[in-house]
Write an enzyme that holds these catalytic residues in place. Structure first.
Site, mmCIF file in Angstrom:
data_model
loop_
_atom_site.group_PDB
_atom_site.id
_atom_site.type_symbol
_atom_site.label_atom_id
_atom_site.label_comp_id
_atom_site.label_asym_id
_atom_site.label_seq_id
_atom_site.Cartn_x
_atom_site.Cartn_y
_atom_site.Cartn_z
ATOM 1 N N ASP A 123 1.070 -4.268 2.183
ATOM 2 C CA ASP A 123 1.466 -3.082 1.426
ATOM 3 C C ASP A 123 1.170 -3.323 -0.066
ATOM 4 O O ASP A 123 1.734 -4.244 -0.654
ATOM 5 C CB ASP A 123 2.974 -2.886 1.657
ATOM 6 C CG ASP A 123 3.522 -1.668 0.957
ATOM 7 O OD1 ASP A 123 2.787 -1.051 0.169
ATOM 8 O OD2 ASP A 123 4.688 -1.336 1.216
ATOM 9 N N ARG B 210 -2.307 2.772 2.130
ATOM 10 C CA ARG B 210 -3.222 2.159 3.102
ATOM 11 C C ARG B 210 -3.846 3.151 4.076
ATOM 12 O O ARG B 210 -5.070 3.182 4.251
ATOM 13 C CB ARG B 210 -2.485 1.049 3.878
ATOM 14 C CG ARG B 210 -2.093 -0.120 3.009
ATOM 15 C CD ARG B 210 -1.064 -1.015 3.676
ATOM 16 N NE ARG B 210 0.222 -0.359 3.798
ATOM 17 C CZ ARG B 210 1.269 -0.852 4.430
ATOM 18 N NH1 ARG B 210 1.159 -2.018 5.040
ATOM 19 N NH2 ARG B 210 2.406 -0.193 4.458
ATOM 20 N N CYS C 161 0.627 4.046 8.191
ATOM 21 C CA CYS C 161 1.289 3.029 7.363
ATOM 22 C C CYS C 161 2.702 3.536 7.077
ATOM 23 O O CYS C 161 3.197 4.402 7.814
ATOM 24 C CB CYS C 161 0.493 2.732 6.085
ATOM 25 S SG CYS C 161 0.282 4.147 4.993
HETATM 26 P P1 4NP Z 1 1.703 2.755 2.123
HETATM 27 O O1 4NP Z 1 2.423 2.181 0.813
HETATM 28 O O2 4NP Z 1 2.636 2.510 3.284
HETATM 29 O O3 4NP Z 1 0.447 1.923 2.231
HETATM 30 O O4 4NP Z 1 1.442 4.218 1.869
HETATM 31 C C1 4NP Z 1 3.716 2.549 0.441
HETATM 32 C C2 4NP Z 1 3.942 3.767 -0.150
HETATM 33 C C3 4NP Z 1 5.223 4.133 -0.549
HETATM 34 C C4 4NP Z 1 6.273 3.271 -0.331
HETATM 35 C C5 4NP Z 1 6.065 2.058 0.285
HETATM 36 C C6 4NP Z 1 4.764 1.699 0.674
HETATM 37 N N1 4NP Z 1 7.591 3.635 -0.744
HETATM 38 O O5 4NP Z 1 8.494 2.790 -0.613
HETATM 39 O O6 4NP Z 1 7.800 4.743 -1.215
#
Ligand code: 4NP
Length: 157
Positions: free
Chosen positions: A127, A15, A9
């Site tokens: 997300d 995720r 992800c």
């Molecule tokens: P992930 O969610 O891709 O599902 O781990 C996110 C975690 C952090 C960020 C964006 C999405 N961020 O912008 O830091």
């Protein structure tokens, strides 16, 4: 030989570590740890070394999953090591594919929604980072559904 799968992800704190934890749980439950190796990573390395987001850890733990993965960035060598590279959304797909050492490696990349067939209206795993609790629950519902089907497919080979 073990089949190796990695979930991808953006941040590797919501995720993909949840998919990683759910898949570890399923693999243990079915007694097939000797057949499947599981990992996860993010296309963005800004959370490297961190445990999953506390909201995801809490939501997952309420379903019996202990998320202990430490965030790391996806690397080009992962294309060589892993058999299946499963991405959560289209941006992950583009970013991962751009890192393929050769075109033939693109066959390893799949979208998670190819497996979460109980959610036919979803074209990606959303997300949850800027969402409320329901965002995390939806992600876990999709991941539980898709991981079971993904494991069935891997074990049928
Ligand atoms: P992930 O969610 O891709 O599902 O781990 C996110 C975690 C952090 C960020 C964006 C999405 N961020 O912008 O830091």
């Amino acid at each position: 030989m073990k089949q190796k799968i990695i979930f991808i992800c953006l941040g590797n704190i919501c995720r993909s570590p949840a998919a990683d934890g759910i898949m570890h749980h399923l693999v243990k439950e079915r007694g097939v740890e000797h057949l499947i190796e599981i990992d996860s990573a993010g296309t963005y390395g800004g959370h490297a070394g961190e445990l999953p987001d506390h909201r995801m850890r809490r939501a997952a733990s309420q379903r019996g999953y202990d998320l202990t993965h430490r965030s790391r960035k996806f690397r080009e060598e992962d294309f060589l090591y892993f058999d299946k590279i499963i991405v959560m959304d289209d941006m992950n797909y583009e970013n991962v594919c751009r890192m393929a050492p050769e075109r033939k490696y693109l066959d390893k990349v799949h979208r998670f929604v190819e497996y979460s067939l109980s959610f036919p209206d979803r074209s990606y795993v959303p997300d949850p980072y800027y969402e409320g609790r329901e965002g995390f629950e939806l992600v876990l519902d999709m991941l539980e559904d898709g991981c079971a089907r993904l494991l069935d497919e891997m074990l049928a080979k």
